[in-house]
Design an enzyme around this catalytic site. Structure first.
Site, short mmCIF file in Angstrom:
data_model
loop_
_atom_site.label_atom_id
_atom_site.label_comp_id
_atom_site.label_asym_id
_atom_site.label_seq_id
_atom_site.Cartn_x
_atom_site.Cartn_y
_atom_site.Cartn_z
N SER A 1 0.71 -0.87 0.12
CA SER A 1 0.06 -0.23 -0.39
C SER A 1 1.34 1.13 0.16
CB SER A 1 -0.84 0.16 1.16
OG SER A 1 -1.33 -1.46 1.60
N1 SAH Z 1 -0.97 -4.63 4.21
C1 SAH Z 1 0.28 -5.14 2.94
C2 SAH Z 1 -0.22 -5.19 1.56
C3 SAH Z 1 -2.03 -5.63 1.67
S1 SAH Z 1 -2.15 -6.17 -0.14
C4 SAH Z 1 1.44 -4.54 3.02
O1 SAH Z 1 1.54 -4.01 3.57
O2 SAH Z 1 1.99 -4.71 2.03
C5 SAH Z 1 -3.63 -6.62 -0.12
C6 SAH Z 1 -3.60 -8.82 0.75
O3 SAH Z 1 -4.55 -9.32 0.94
C7 SAH Z 1 -2.64 -9.67 -0.76
O4 SAH Z 1 -1.33 -9.86 -0.41
C8 SAH Z 1 -3.59 -10.67 -0.47
O5 SAH Z 1 -3.16 -11.91 -1.08
C9 SAH Z 1 -4.42 -10.78 0.81
N2 SAH Z 1 -5.34 -11.09 0.48
C10 SAH Z 1 -6.82 -10.93 -0.20
N3 SAH Z 1 -7.78 -11.55 0.20
C11 SAH Z 1 -7.01 -11.92 1.04
C12 SAH Z 1 -7.90 -13.22 2.12
N4 SAH Z 1 -9.73 -13.57 1.71
N5 SAH Z 1 -7.35 -13.71 2.70
C13 SAH Z 1 -6.03 -13.19 3.33
N6 SAH Z 1 -5.37 -12.28 3.21
C14 SAH Z 1 -6.56 -11.82 1.84
#
Ligand code: SAH
Length: 228
Positions: free
Chosen positions: A76
């Site tokens: 992000s």
């Molecule tokens: N917080 C992260 C950015 C997240 S991007 C950082 O600091 O870099 C969003 C993430 O959510 C992705 O890696 C994706 O794989 C995950 N995601 C999406 N659906 C999900 C689910 N049902 N359970 C766990 N993770 C999930």
């Protein structure tokens, strides 16, 4: 010999772009976008975003923009990480659950503000890579799991704080249920291809209070663990 090497490295640094200056610009950008909480700024000063961005985009880690990471996901935008962390208002004794480990950057920031952080991603590879960085940084109060985060983490519930970094159409029921009374959850809600809203949910003695914070854009929360 040694001296020569150091001089050569210093000379390779573009003028006006020393690590210290980069860090100052990074923190200035955060403040100018509304990240004003001193504890959050201190955590973001300490945790090097560059450690969480690999490959081609590594040298853009200090710019206020989202960047691609493995598995087609994104780390992000730093100011959004700051604003979400600020809204979450985690306290030193808190247990925090993060859904969407991604690069691990957000979890690392949370690890500076709370006692214990659990973070879940549906991509095993992202969890493994994030764990490597946590280990290298000595962040021992983070536990990362590969699982479907939309079910939460019932074994460790309830949580003082829950932060979701992928967008669902509505706050997932299991996450609402795993929030302590008095606890706060911050999450983006809305359709993945439209503008989403960042929402702050506070659990009251009876029911939940919802506050809309700002428009955001996140990758979607997808059910199930990814097949790799
Ligand atoms: N917080 C992260 C950015 C997240 S991007 C950082 O600091 O870099 C969003 C993430 O959510 C992705 O890696 C994706 O794989 C995950 N995601 C999406 N659906 C999900 C689910 N049902 N359970 C766990 N993770 C999930």
């Amino acid at each position: 010999m040694n001296g020569d090497t150091i001089t050569a490295q210093d000379g390779a640094e573009p003028e006006g772009d020393s690590p210290a200056e980069r860090k100052m610009r990074f923190l200035f950008a955060l403040r100018s976008r509304g990240v004003t909480d001193a504890r959050v700024l201190t955590a973001m000063e300490k945790i090097d975003r560059g450690a969480f961005v690999r490959g081609l985009f590594a040298d853009r880690a200090y710019e206020d923009m989202p960047l691609p990471i493995s598995c087609g996901q994104t780390i992000s935008q730093p100011s959004v990480v700051g604003l979400m962390t600020q809204a979450l208002n985690a306290q030193p004794r808190d247990t925090v659950l993060e859904i969407g480990t991604g690069s691990g950057y957000q979890a690392a920031i949370l690890s500076q503000l709370a006692r214990r952080v659990y973070t879940i991603d549906r991509h095993r590879r992202l969890v493994r890579e994030a764990q490597d960085v946590f280990r290298a940084m000595g962040l021992v109060n983070i536990t990362a799991f590969a699982a479907d985060g939309s079910r939460g983490l019932p074994e460790q519930a309830p949580f003082d704080r829950i932060l979701v970094t992928a967008a669902a159409e509505d706050p997932p029921g299991p996450l609402l249920a795993q929030l302590k009374v008095g606890g706060i959850m911050v999450l983006p809600v809305g359709q993945s291809d439209a503008v989403q809203s960042l929402i702050k949910v506070t659990r009251l003695d009876s029911g939940y209070d919802y506050e809309e914070l700002r428009p955001v854009r996140f990758v979607p929360l997808v059910e199930g663990v990814a097949v790799e």
